[in-house]
Design an enzyme around this catalytic site. Structure first.
Site: not given
Length: 317
Positions: A11, A148-150, A250
């Site tokens: 996130y 979760l990331d955008k 990432r």
């Protein structure tokens, strides 16, 4: 109950809030200027954010609240998620993979922010959940236990009750929730392996994350990766999370020289890599024990169209 986001998955912090110091604030302290720009937050809270390195002035991190401003400076503020005060129901379509009285499993599209934050006070998954399940407003953070990331797509589970949320948090902390991601990483990865490196806030750029020793605030993080398909300048991999830290996949892949294709924060500018408008990362599989029935459950969703088209281009030139 412990923070539901601890050990909870890939996130991101809220998108940084972009501000400009009004000319009328020339000669004032930085915390005074921020207090005028953000009257909804107390001066003490703003001072704390400055001291924590969450404020940039014209690209430089400033940690002194009393620093004077001239007027016209560009500010970036990484507002912590716990500062969010606006939660409004919104009729936003959801791609629901599974739903019962206890759980909601969603296939999140890229571009959808999970939690309201600076610059994204509406149009988020939380706003959609408050509309879809009105009673979920009684559950902390509208039942969200991991994010979760955008710009990461894929599976995300939401608890409809406090009891279910508590159970899922315990499963996440016990590392029994299984999460697999598909990612396109830069460079050729020749063997399956893992990255066991602690992750924390970047020591200089506090908006980013980095591999940071535990002695300096890093938290244990373990990511396994398996090669699926090899291309001339990149590799399709499956990543499995043992822990869940901010931007974990990432950061870990970048730390070993294989940042994700399209990653605007941790990627590298290599003209040989395919052009992609987001990090090529998709949460494809999710497994957990149902909090009510005790049954082991698993869901899987295919890559979204943009990632499928990217791979087709790589395969067929």
């Amino acid at each position: 109950m412990n923070d539901p986001y601890e050990n909870s998955g890939d996130y991101s912090p809220s998108e940084p809030l972009q501000l400009s110091v009004p000319d009328g604030c020339g000669g004032k302290r930085l915390d005074q200027a921020l207090a005028e720009l953000l009257p909804q937050h107390s001066r003490n809270r703003l001072q704390g954010w400055i001291r924590d390195g969450l404020v940039e002035v014209d690209g430089d991190v400033v940690s002194e609240p009393k620093r004077k401003v001239l007027g016209g400076e560009r500010l970036l503020l990484a507002v912590p998620d716990d500062a969010v005060t606006t939660e409004l129901p919104e009729d936003i379509p959801l791609d629901i993979v599974f739903e019962d009285e206890t759980l909601l499993v969603i296939n999140k599209p890229a571009g959808l922010v999970v939690h309201p934050g600076s610059g994204n006070w509406s149009g988020t998954l939380m706003n959609a959940l408050l509309h879809h399940v009105p009673g979920i407003a009684e559950v902390p953070r509208a039942g969200i236990v991991h994010r979760l990331d955008k710009d990461t797509s894929g599976l995300l589970v939401v608890a409809k009750t406090l009891e279910a949320q508590t159970d899922l948090v315990r499963q996440l902390q016990a590392r029994t929730v299984k999460r697999q991601y598909l990612a396109l990483a830069a460079g050729q990865i020749r063997r399956d392996s893992g990255v066991d490196s602690p992750i924390g806030r970047h020591p200089v750029n506090r908006i980013k994350m980095a591999v940071v020793p535990e002695s300096r605030g890093g938290k244990p993080a373990l990511t396994w990766y398996r090669r699926l398909e090899l291309f001339p300048y990149c590799t399709l991999v499956e990543c499995a999370l043992e822990t869940g830290r901010t931007h974990q996949i990432r950061v870990h892949m970048a730390s070993i020289g294989h940042p994700l294709v399209g990653d605007p924060v941790y990627g590298k500018n290599d003209p040989r890599l395919p052009v992609f408008k987001r990090q090529a990362l998709h949460a494809t599989r999710l497994g957990l024990v149902h909090p009510l029935s005790g049954r082991q459950m698993q869901w899987e969703v295919p890559m979204p169209e943009d990632m499928r088209e990217l791979l087709d281009t790589l395969r067929h030139g």
